[in-house]
Design a protein around this motif. Structure first.
Motif, mmCIF file in Angstrom:
data_model
loop_
_atom_site.group_PDB
_atom_site.id
_atom_site.type_symbol
_atom_site.label_atom_id
_atom_site.label_comp_id
_atom_site.label_asym_id
_atom_site.label_seq_id
_atom_site.Cartn_x
_atom_site.Cartn_y
_atom_site.Cartn_z
ATOM 1 N N VAL A 192 50.997 1.725 78.982
ATOM 2 C CA VAL A 192 49.539 1.770 78.923
ATOM 3 C C VAL A 192 48.950 1.421 80.285
ATOM 4 O O VAL A 192 49.389 0.474 80.936
ATOM 5 C CB VAL A 192 48.986 0.793 77.866
ATOM 6 N N TYR B 150 45.469 0.190 81.882
ATOM 7 C CA TYR B 150 44.171 -0.397 81.555
ATOM 8 C C TYR B 150 43.245 -0.259 82.762
ATOM 9 O O TYR B 150 43.667 -0.460 83.904
ATOM 10 C CB TYR B 150 44.319 -1.869 81.162
ATOM 11 N N GLY C 70 36.817 1.101 83.471
ATOM 12 C CA GLY C 70 35.916 2.164 83.068
ATOM 13 C C GLY C 70 35.161 2.732 84.250
ATOM 14 O O GLY C 70 35.225 2.209 85.366
ATOM 15 N N TYR D 155 37.038 8.849 76.316
ATOM 16 C CA TYR D 155 38.282 8.422 76.933
ATOM 17 C C TYR D 155 38.816 9.570 77.778
ATOM 18 O O TYR D 155 38.781 10.727 77.356
ATOM 19 C CB TYR D 155 39.313 8.025 75.874
ATOM 20 N N PRO E 179 43.516 9.192 76.395
ATOM 21 C CA PRO E 179 43.842 8.109 75.468
ATOM 22 C C PRO E 179 45.316 8.007 75.079
ATOM 23 O O PRO E 179 45.710 7.020 74.461
ATOM 24 C CB PRO E 179 42.964 8.398 74.252
ATOM 25 N N SER F 237 45.953 5.666 78.473
ATOM 26 C CA SER F 237 44.985 4.856 79.198
ATOM 27 C C SER F 237 43.779 4.520 78.325
ATOM 28 O O SER F 237 43.370 5.309 77.484
ATOM 29 C CB SER F 237 44.505 5.622 80.439
ATOM 30 N N ASP F 238 43.194 3.339 78.592
ATOM 31 C CA ASP F 238 41.979 2.940 77.867
ATOM 32 C C ASP F 238 40.716 3.240 78.674
ATOM 33 O O ASP F 238 39.630 2.815 78.289
ATOM 34 C CB ASP F 238 42.027 1.463 77.481
ATOM 35 N N GLU F 239 40.843 3.972 79.794
ATOM 36 C CA GLU F 239 39.675 4.244 80.640
ATOM 37 C C GLU F 239 38.597 4.977 79.842
ATOM 38 O O GLU F 239 38.820 6.050 79.309
ATOM 39 C CB GLU F 239 40.041 5.066 81.864
ATOM 40 N N LEU F 240 37.417 4.359 79.790
ATOM 41 C CA LEU F 240 36.270 4.926 79.104
ATOM 42 C C LEU F 240 35.250 5.329 80.166
ATOM 43 O O LEU F 240 34.926 4.545 81.050
ATOM 44 C CB LEU F 240 35.660 3.878 78.164
#
Length: 176
Positions: free
Chosen positions: A39, A41, A44, A110, A113, A116-119
């Motif tokens: 993952v 993280y 954002g 996202y 997803p 990655s959790d990048e929003l």
């Protein structure tokens, strides 16, 4: 509990940098078995739609990861303890010299997803006035504007390969 939920069993930080943290974690699957999940993280990012006199504004910028120059809407990463709305106003000014009366958040999505959790927060800038760019020291880009009537052809051309920019163009086309 969500029947598809994967429970974190073990967390292993592989890298912890200024922009991202990478982990290789062990999870318990819904069927009770264990699996590994890599993952990334990220705090954002924001991007902004700026339309002035029927022209949508973009920036051309070299991106190291894909090793090419991309045509993108103005964008930037959210800094620690910074609200997305603050970031988007700052990035608009930096990248195209845009100053606006207000911004509206129209989408959050996202980027990837699967790992990655990048929003990303997509905003529309209202009543944009163009002034001088305020690029950061390590930022090199060129401004390009495209008439809104030419946006469908731009999408069809394949010149836009960046997901946030494709989403932004689609938003403009659906709402104009």
């Amino acid at each position: 509990m969500d029947e598809l939920y994967e429970q974190l069993v073990e967390q292993n930080i592989v890298f912890d940098g200024n922009v991202i943290r990478v982990e290789n974690n062990k999870v318990r699957l819904p069927n009770g078995k264990e699996a590994s999940r890599e993952v990334v993280y990220h705090r954002g990012a924001v991007c902004v739609i700026a339309v002035v006199d029927d022209y949508m504004y973009f920036v051309k910028q070299f991106r190291v990861a894909p090793n090419e120059t991309l045509l993108e809407v103005p964008a930037g990463k959210i800094e620690v303890d910074e609200a997305p709305k603050v970031t988007v106003v700052k990035e608009l000014k930096e990248e195209i010299g845009g100053v606006c009366s207000d911004v509206s958040n129209v989408h959050q999505f996202y980027v990837s997803p699967g790992f990655s959790d990048e929003l990303v927060y997509l905003y529309v800038a209202h009543d944009v006035k163009l002034e001088e760019q305020a690029l950061e020291e390590d930022e090199f880009l060129e401004i390009e504007k495209v008439h809104v009537n030419d946006l469908p052809a731009l999408l069809q051309s394949g010149r836009v390969r960046d997901a946030k920019t494709i989403i932004a163009i689609q938003h403009v086309l659906l709402n104009s």
